[in-house]
Design an enzyme around this catalytic site. Structure first.
Site, PDB file in Angstrom:
ATOM      1  N   TYR A 131      47.231   7.289  32.574  1.00 52.26           N
ATOM      2  CA  TYR A 131      48.464   7.188  31.474  1.00 52.26           C
ATOM      3  C   TYR A 131      49.257   8.461  31.349  1.00 52.26           C
ATOM      4  CZ  TYR A 131      52.580   6.311  28.429  1.00 52.26           C
ATOM      5  OH  TYR A 131      54.242   6.364  27.885  1.00 52.26           O
ATOM      6  N   LYS A 135      51.903  10.903  32.710  1.00 54.60           N
ATOM      7  CA  LYS A 135      52.981  11.812  32.630  1.00 54.60           C
ATOM      8  C   LYS A 135      52.704  12.897  32.433  1.00 54.60           C
ATOM      9  CE  LYS A 135      54.738   8.131  30.627  1.00 54.60           C
ATOM     10  NZ  LYS A 135      56.075   8.002  30.461  1.00 54.60           N
TER      11      LYS A 135
END
Length: 209
Positions: A131, A135
């Site tokens: 994750y 990002k």
């Protein structure tokens, strides 16, 4: 005579997106807010007495076909999902990286004067966490994009607010975070849970007027 701005919002029905859109509707500096959505909005979702809101239902898989809606002063991107909701890492990346990256490219092509999106605290392209790595890769891709004026990301921690979907692990994290927040000082302050409305306010504050 004061010149007012126009804006396009992606992800207007999400936790931050709802608050952001309502704040933009309440902001006298804006005369029109276009929201790109997957399905028609409920008439009760936003308070819009001045009729600034222009909802447009689009196919996000063909986002590049809607470049005309990026001919605005400011573009706000609140798109985001979870791996659980998306169903796979590939599907998650499609939303959280590819859609946002295309939106930034369209904002650049249409010469929007500002592009602000939601990243995450701890975003790092070299992170072992998928994750946070996605990002971070997105930040690198957008912030190094030539001729994209005033691109900026907000990096919130856990978001506090009323969600339609229940995220058990996240809710537990928020409860714990609220308890220990007073102890999170200095470098740890950025990890405190934050209200969605505050994130939306930060996003507006990053635009150039």
């Amino acid at each position: 005579m004061t010149t007012t701005k126009s804006a396009t919002v992606l992800g207007a029905t999400g936790l931050v997106g709802k608050s952001l859109t309502q704040q933009l509707l309440n902001d006298e500096r804006y005369h029109q807010i276009t929201v790109l959505v997957r399905k028609p909005l409920s008439v009760s979702m936003f308070h819009d007495p001045l009729k600034k809101l222009v909802p447009v239902v689009i196919d996000f898989e063909q986002l590049q076909d809607y470049q005309g809606y990026f001919t605005v002063d400011h573009v706000y991107c609140c798109l985001g999902t979870t791996i659980k909701q998306a169903g796979s890492q590939k599907a998650f990346r499609r939303v959280d990286f590819e859609f946002v990256h295309v939106a930034a490219q369209l904002a650049r092509a249409q010469r929007a004067s500002g592009f602000v999106w939601i990243s995450s605290v701890g975003a790092d392209a070299k992170s072992s966490n998928f994750y946070l790595r996605v990002k971070g890769e997105l930040e690198n891709a957008i912030l190094t994009m030539p001729q994209l004026k005033h691109a900026a990301a907000v990096r919130p921690s856990l978001l506090v607010g009323d969600r339609e979907d229940v995220r058990t692990a996240e809710q537990l994290g928020i409860k714990v975070g609220k308890v220990i927040a007073p102890l999170m000082l200095g470098p740890l302050k950025k990890y405190r849970p934050i209200e969605a409305a505050d994130v939306a306010q930060q996003m507006i504050g990053l635009q150039h007027f």
